[in-house]
Design a protein around this motif. Structure first.
Motif, PDB file in Angstrom:
ATOM      1  N   SER A  89       0.831  -1.207   0.000  1.00 14.08           N
ATOM      2  CA  SER A  89       0.000   0.000   0.000  1.00 14.08           C
ATOM      3  C   SER A  89       0.867   1.259   0.000  1.00 14.08           C
ATOM      4  CB  SER A  89      -0.936   0.006   1.213  1.00 14.08           C
ATOM      5  OG  SER A  89      -0.198   0.123   2.404  1.00 14.08           O
ATOM      6  N   ARG A  90       1.979   1.216   0.714  1.00 21.21           N
ATOM      7  CA  ARG A  90       2.884   2.369   0.719  1.00 21.21           C
ATOM      8  C   ARG A  90       3.497   2.578  -0.658  1.00 21.21           C
ATOM      9  NH1 ARG A  90       8.486   2.574   3.997  1.00 21.21           N
ATOM     10  NH2 ARG A  90       8.970   1.092   2.354  1.00 21.21           N
ATOM     11  N   ARG A  91       3.876   1.486  -1.347  1.00 23.34           N
ATOM     12  CA  ARG A  91       4.452   1.592  -2.685  1.00 23.34           C
ATOM     13  C   ARG A  91       3.446   2.184  -3.665  1.00 23.34           C
ATOM     14  NH1 ARG A  91       3.630  -1.557  -6.583  1.00 23.34           N
ATOM     15  NH2 ARG A  91       2.934  -3.283  -5.295  1.00 23.34           N
ATOM     16  N   ARG A  92       2.173   1.741  -3.562  1.00 20.35           N
ATOM     17  CA  ARG A  92       1.126   2.292  -4.445  1.00 20.35           C
ATOM     18  C   ARG A  92       0.930   3.782  -4.201  1.00 20.35           C
ATOM     19  NH1 ARG A  92      -1.547  -2.671  -3.260  1.00 20.35           N
ATOM     20  NH2 ARG A  92      -2.650  -1.608  -1.565  1.00 20.35           N
ATOM     21  N   GLU A  93       0.941   4.177  -2.940  1.00 18.58           N
ATOM     22  CA  GLU A  93       0.739   5.593  -2.614  1.00 18.58           C
ATOM     23  C   GLU A  93       1.910   6.447  -3.085  1.00 18.58           C
ATOM     24  OE1 GLU A  93      -1.248   8.936  -1.201  1.00 18.58           O
ATOM     25  OE2 GLU A  93      -1.927   6.922  -1.680  1.00 18.58           O
ATOM     26  N   TYR A  94       3.131   5.957  -2.897  1.00 21.89           N
ATOM     27  CA  TYR A  94       4.295   6.708  -3.372  1.00 21.89           C
ATOM     28  C   TYR A  94       4.293   6.821  -4.892  1.00 21.89           C
ATOM     29  CZ  TYR A  94       6.544   6.846   1.213  1.00 21.89           C
ATOM     30  OH  TYR A  94       6.853   7.102   2.532  1.00 21.89           O
ATOM     31  N   GLU A  95       3.879   5.759  -5.551  1.00 28.16           N
ATOM     32  CA  GLU A  95       3.794   5.796  -7.021  1.00 28.16           C
ATOM     33  C   GLU A  95       2.763   6.827  -7.469  1.00 28.16           C
ATOM     34  OE1 GLU A  95       4.451   4.516 -11.054  1.00 28.16           O
ATOM     35  OE2 GLU A  95       5.603   4.382  -9.201  1.00 28.16           O
ATOM     36  N   ARG A  96       1.636   6.873  -6.780  1.00 26.83           N
ATOM     37  CA  ARG A  96       0.582   7.837  -7.118  1.00 26.83           C
ATOM     38  C   ARG A  96       1.083   9.269  -6.907  1.00 26.83           C
ATOM     39  NH1 ARG A  96      -3.866  10.394  -4.883  1.00 26.83           N
ATOM     40  NH2 ARG A  96      -3.175   9.927  -2.784  1.00 26.83           N
ATOM     41  N   LEU A  97       1.766   9.523  -5.792  1.00 29.83           N
ATOM     42  CA  LEU A  97       2.310  10.852  -5.521  1.00 29.83           C
ATOM     43  C   LEU A  97       3.391  11.237  -6.535  1.00 29.83           C
ATOM     44  CD1 LEU A  97       2.560  10.732  -1.630  1.00 29.83           C
ATOM     45  CD2 LEU A  97       0.875  11.936  -3.015  1.00 29.83           C
ATOM     46  N   ARG A  98       4.232  10.266  -6.906  1.00 26.64           N
ATOM     47  CA  ARG A  98       5.289  10.549  -7.882  1.00 26.64           C
ATOM     48  C   ARG A  98       4.688  10.925  -9.232  1.00 26.64           C
ATOM     49  NH1 ARG A  98       7.780   8.155 -11.917  1.00 26.64           N
ATOM     50  NH2 ARG A  98       6.581   6.241 -11.697  1.00 26.64           N
ATOM     51  N   LEU A  99       3.653  10.204  -9.661  1.00 29.70           N
ATOM     52  CA  LEU A  99       3.015  10.506 -10.942  1.00 29.70           C
ATOM     53  C   LEU A  99       2.326  11.869 -10.907  1.00 29.70           C
ATOM     54  CD1 LEU A  99       1.568   7.022 -11.906  1.00 29.70           C
ATOM     55  CD2 LEU A  99       3.449   8.242 -12.982  1.00 29.70           C
ATOM     56  N   MET A 100       1.707  12.193  -9.765  1.00 25.18           N
ATOM     57  CA  MET A 100       1.081  13.511  -9.641  1.00 25.18           C
ATOM     58  C   MET A 100       2.137  14.613  -9.751  1.00 25.18           C
ATOM     59  SD  MET A 100      -1.684  12.716  -6.626  1.00 25.18           S
ATOM     60  CE  MET A 100      -1.901  14.406  -6.176  1.00 25.18           C
ATOM     61  N   GLN A 101       3.292  14.424  -9.112  1.00 19.26           N
ATOM     62  CA  GLN A 101       4.364  15.424  -9.178  1.00 19.26           C
ATOM     63  C   GLN A 101       4.915  15.536 -10.592  1.00 19.26           C
ATOM     64  OE1 GLN A 101       5.206  17.437  -6.636  1.00 19.26           O
ATOM     65  NE2 GLN A 101       6.477  18.513  -8.114  1.00 19.26           N
ATOM     66  N   GLU A 102       5.034  14.399 -11.284  1.00 17.35           N
ATOM     67  CA  GLU A 102       5.515  14.423 -12.673  1.00 17.35           C
ATOM     68  C   GLU A 102       4.569  15.208 -13.561  1.00 17.35           C
ATOM     69  OE1 GLU A 102       6.208  10.548 -14.241  1.00 17.35           O
ATOM     70  OE2 GLU A 102       8.052  10.261 -13.095  1.00 17.35           O
ATOM     71  N   GLU A 103       3.251  15.032 -13.362  1.00 23.30           N
ATOM     72  CA  GLU A 103       2.281  15.773 -14.165  1.00 23.30           C
ATOM     73  C   GLU A 103       2.388  17.274 -13.902  1.00 23.30           C
ATOM     74  OE1 GLU A 103      -1.665  14.327 -13.648  1.00 23.30           O
ATOM     75  OE2 GLU A 103      -1.275  12.438 -14.693  1.00 23.30           O
ATOM     76  N   VAL A 104       2.558  17.659 -12.633  1.00 24.58           N
ATOM     77  CA  VAL A 104       2.706  19.074 -12.304  1.00 24.58           C
ATOM     78  C   VAL A 104       3.966  19.645 -12.951  1.00 24.58           C
ATOM     79  CG1 VAL A 104       3.156  20.676 -10.400  1.00 24.58           C
ATOM     80  CG2 VAL A 104       1.383  18.957 -10.168  1.00 24.58           C
ATOM     81  N   ASP A 105       5.083  18.899 -12.853  1.00 24.48           N
ATOM     82  CA  ASP A 105       6.335  19.358 -13.453  1.00 24.48           C
ATOM     83  C   ASP A 105       6.207  19.473 -14.964  1.00 24.48           C
ATOM     84  OD1 ASP A 105       7.405  19.393 -10.934  1.00 24.48           O
ATOM     85  OD2 ASP A 105       8.486  17.490 -11.144  1.00 24.48           O
ATOM     86  N   GLN A 106       5.524  18.502 -15.587  1.00 28.04           N
ATOM     87  CA  GLN A 106       5.351  18.532 -17.043  1.00 28.04           C
ATOM     88  C   GLN A 106       4.537  19.748 -17.466  1.00 28.04           C
ATOM     89  OE1 GLN A 106       6.780  16.331 -19.025  1.00 28.04           O
ATOM     90  NE2 GLN A 106       5.967  17.172 -20.914  1.00 28.04           N
ATOM     91  N   GLU A 107       3.464  20.035 -16.733  1.00 30.17           N
ATOM     92  CA  GLU A 107       2.652  21.211 -17.065  1.00 30.17           C
ATOM     93  C   GLU A 107       3.461  22.493 -16.905  1.00 30.17           C
ATOM     94  OE1 GLU A 107      -0.791  21.036 -14.592  1.00 30.17           O
ATOM     95  OE2 GLU A 107      -1.642  19.304 -15.638  1.00 30.17           O
ATOM     96  N   LYS A 108       4.284  22.555 -15.859  1.00 29.69           N
ATOM     97  CA  LYS A 108       5.116  23.742 -15.628  1.00 29.69           C
ATOM     98  C   LYS A 108       6.131  23.905 -16.761  1.00 29.69           C
ATOM     99  CE  LYS A 108       6.224  24.203 -11.365  1.00 29.69           C
ATOM    100  NZ  LYS A 108       6.909  24.027 -10.069  1.00 29.69           N
ATOM    101  N   ASN A 109       6.757  22.804 -17.159  1.00 29.46           N
ATOM    102  CA  ASN A 109       7.737  22.859 -18.250  1.00 29.46           C
ATOM    103  C   ASN A 109       7.071  23.264 -19.561  1.00 29.46           C
ATOM    104  OD1 ASN A 109       9.776  22.121 -16.531  1.00 29.46           O
ATOM    105  ND2 ASN A 109       9.745  19.973 -17.112  1.00 29.46           N
ATOM    106  N   ASN A 110       5.881  22.735 -19.828  1.00 34.82           N
ATOM    107  CA  ASN A 110       5.166  23.082 -21.053  1.00 34.82           C
ATOM    108  C   ASN A 110       4.800  24.566 -21.062  1.00 34.82           C
ATOM    109  OD1 ASN A 110       5.335  20.491 -21.983  1.00 34.82           O
ATOM    110  ND2 ASN A 110       3.237  19.925 -21.456  1.00 34.82           N
ATOM    111  N   ALA A 111       4.346  25.078 -19.923  1.00 35.06           N
ATOM    112  CA  ALA A 111       3.982  26.497 -19.845  1.00 35.06           C
ATOM    113  C   ALA A 111       5.213  27.374 -20.065  1.00 35.06           C
ATOM    114  CB  ALA A 111       3.349  26.801 -18.498  1.00 35.06           C
ATOM    115  N   GLN A 112       6.339  26.991 -19.473  1.00 36.48           N
ATOM    116  CA  GLN A 112       7.565  27.772 -19.646  1.00 36.48           C
ATOM    117  C   GLN A 112       8.024  27.722 -21.098  1.00 36.48           C
ATOM    118  OE1 GLN A 112      10.768  26.467 -17.171  1.00 36.48           O
ATOM    119  NE2 GLN A 112      12.192  28.001 -17.938  1.00 36.48           N
ATOM    120  N   TRP A 113       7.943  26.553 -21.717  1.00 39.07           N
ATOM    121  CA  TRP A 113       8.351  26.412 -23.118  1.00 39.07           C
ATOM    122  C   TRP A 113       7.474  27.253 -24.026  1.00 39.07           C
ATOM    123  CZ3 TRP A 113       6.169  24.245 -27.569  1.00 39.07           C
ATOM    124  CH2 TRP A 113       7.049  24.058 -28.620  1.00 39.07           C
ATOM    125  N   GLU A 114       6.159  27.233 -23.785  1.00 45.23           N
ATOM    126  CA  GLU A 114       5.247  28.055 -24.589  1.00 45.23           C
ATOM    127  C   GLU A 114       5.571  29.536 -24.420  1.00 45.23           C
ATOM    128  OE1 GLU A 114       2.817  27.646 -26.756  1.00 45.23           O
ATOM    129  OE2 GLU A 114       2.984  25.470 -26.801  1.00 45.23           O
TER     130      GLU A 114
END
Length: 198
Positions: A89-114
């Motif tokens: 359960s801890r591994r699933r939760e960490y994976e979920r948090l990591r993916l959420m952070q990756e999505e936030v970082d990707q959106e930030k990078n896309n906005a900066q690139w635009e």
């Protein structure tokens, strides 16, 4: 000396043996070669390529449970299996948090690139507009007759009145200024000559 008999042949290589031949460790090269050979055995056969794996996102993951049943306190004696349940359960939760952070970082990078791309487009448009205005101004000055025959600024070209090109041969002037009847001496005009190599 004894003659080699059937007992000297390995059992797996003996044609009378019913055992399958030993499989040797395959190298990546031989494995690919074998796959290609099997594909060429029947060219009319359809190929079934595996579909590419979908990227993992938070939407693909299962949501965390709303109600956690059978929660054990710190003082309770947990069984040996509970540790693995907790780790999963801890591994699933960490994976979920990591993916959420990756999505936030990707959106930030896309906005900066635009933003950077729009800034570069704006600078290019400004420079193009500035050059266009300069060309039009130059062209309009050339049509009015000012600024020389090529439509440029008066100081764009050096004056060419009675000035020989560098490297050209011109007759030397006499010291007294009077013309001589004999052969005319020729001198070279100093300057830089650039020869194109063939």
């Amino acid at each position: 000396m004894s003659e080699p008999g059937p007992e000297s042949v390995p059992t797996s290589a003996d044609p009378r043996s019913k055992r399958p031949t030993k499989r040797r460790a395959v190298t990546p090269h031989s494995e690919v070669a074998h796959q290609i050979e099997t594909l060429f055995k029947d060219p009319s056969k359809d190929l079934h390529l595996p579909t590419p794996a979908k990227p993992r996102t938070v939407a693909n993951l299962s949501a965390p449970p709303e109600i956690v049943t059978n929660v054990q306190g710190s003082s309770a004696g947990a069984g040996s299996g509970e540790f693995h349940v907790y780790k999963a359960s801890r591994r699933r939760e960490y994976e979920r948090l990591r993916l959420m952070q990756e999505e936030v970082d990707q959106e930030k990078n896309n906005a900066q690139w635009e933003k950077e791309r729009e800034e570069a487009r704006r600078r290019d448009a400004e420079k193009t507009e500035k050059n266009r205005k300069r060309r039009e101004k130059k062209k309009s000055k050339g049509k009015k007759g000012g600024g020389g025959g090529n439509g440029g600024e008066p100081m764009d070209t050096a004056p060419t009145k009675d000035v020989p090109a560098p490297g050209s041969m011109v007759p030397a002037e006499a010291n007294d200024g009077d013309a001589t009847d004999g052969p005319v001496a020729v001198q070279e005009v100093p300057g830089v000559i650039i020869h194109d190599e063939d």
